[in-house]
Design a protein around this motif. Structure first.
Motif: not given
Length: 166
Positions: A99-100, A130, A92-93, A96, A8, A10-11, A135
């Motif tokens: 965000r999702q 987030a 980070l996960l 993410r 990702d 962004v990560d 994305h």
């Protein structure tokens, strides 16, 4: 895990900001918060980047306030930079997944990070971060964006250069 394993964009862009944010608390004499703000402003532009750095520092503060020890690579050590610790990856996960809108996975990762607990302060701070991220990654300029290799400085090349005169 290496930084190349982070798929990702962004990560990948957020990782050095996260590292400097942690060092801002663990080694305050290094003034790492300045680097976190500077990197974020370069990657996302000043208004958005500064807000992202602030939100990242808030998240780190929330996690550390719960007496959770974070293993983070030194952002200034060239040899360590390419490696990603388990806790860096978990943060980070978690962001993410938030965000999702993937609540179940975000909750599971947070419980791993926070020793089986869900802390409201960490949830609020992670959601705030987030919500400021999208994305598409930093400086997304259109459908041809392919990832962090296209991260560019937003500084104006024609801006006047300042110099000290004595």
């Amino acid at each position: 895990m290496t930084i190349d394993d982070l798929n990702d964009p962004v990560d990948r862009a957020l990782l050095p900001i996260l590292r400097h944010a942690v060092y801002a608390f663990t080694c305050p004499e290094r003034c790492a918060w300045r680097s976190a703000y500077m990197i974020a402003a370069e990657r996302w532009g000043e208004p958005r980047g500064l807000a992202l750095a602030h939100a990242t520092i808030d998240l780190v503060s929330a996690v550390l306030s719960k007496d959770i020890t974070l293993e983070i690579q030194d952002p200034l050590d060239v040899q360590q930079r390419s490696e990603v610790t388990e806790q860096e990856h978990q943060i980070l996960l978690m962001v993410r997944f938030m965000r999702q809108q993937d609540k179940a996975n975000a909750r599971n990762v947070m419980m791993q990070l926070c020793d089986g607990h869900i802390y409201a302060a960490v949830v609020r701070a992670a959601l705030a971060l987030a919500s400021r991220l999208d994305h598409t990654g930093p400086n997304h300029t259109g459908p041809n964006y392919t990832g962090p290799d296209q991260i560019r400085s937003v500084r104006n090349a024609n801006a006047p250069r300042l110099s000290a005169v004595s």
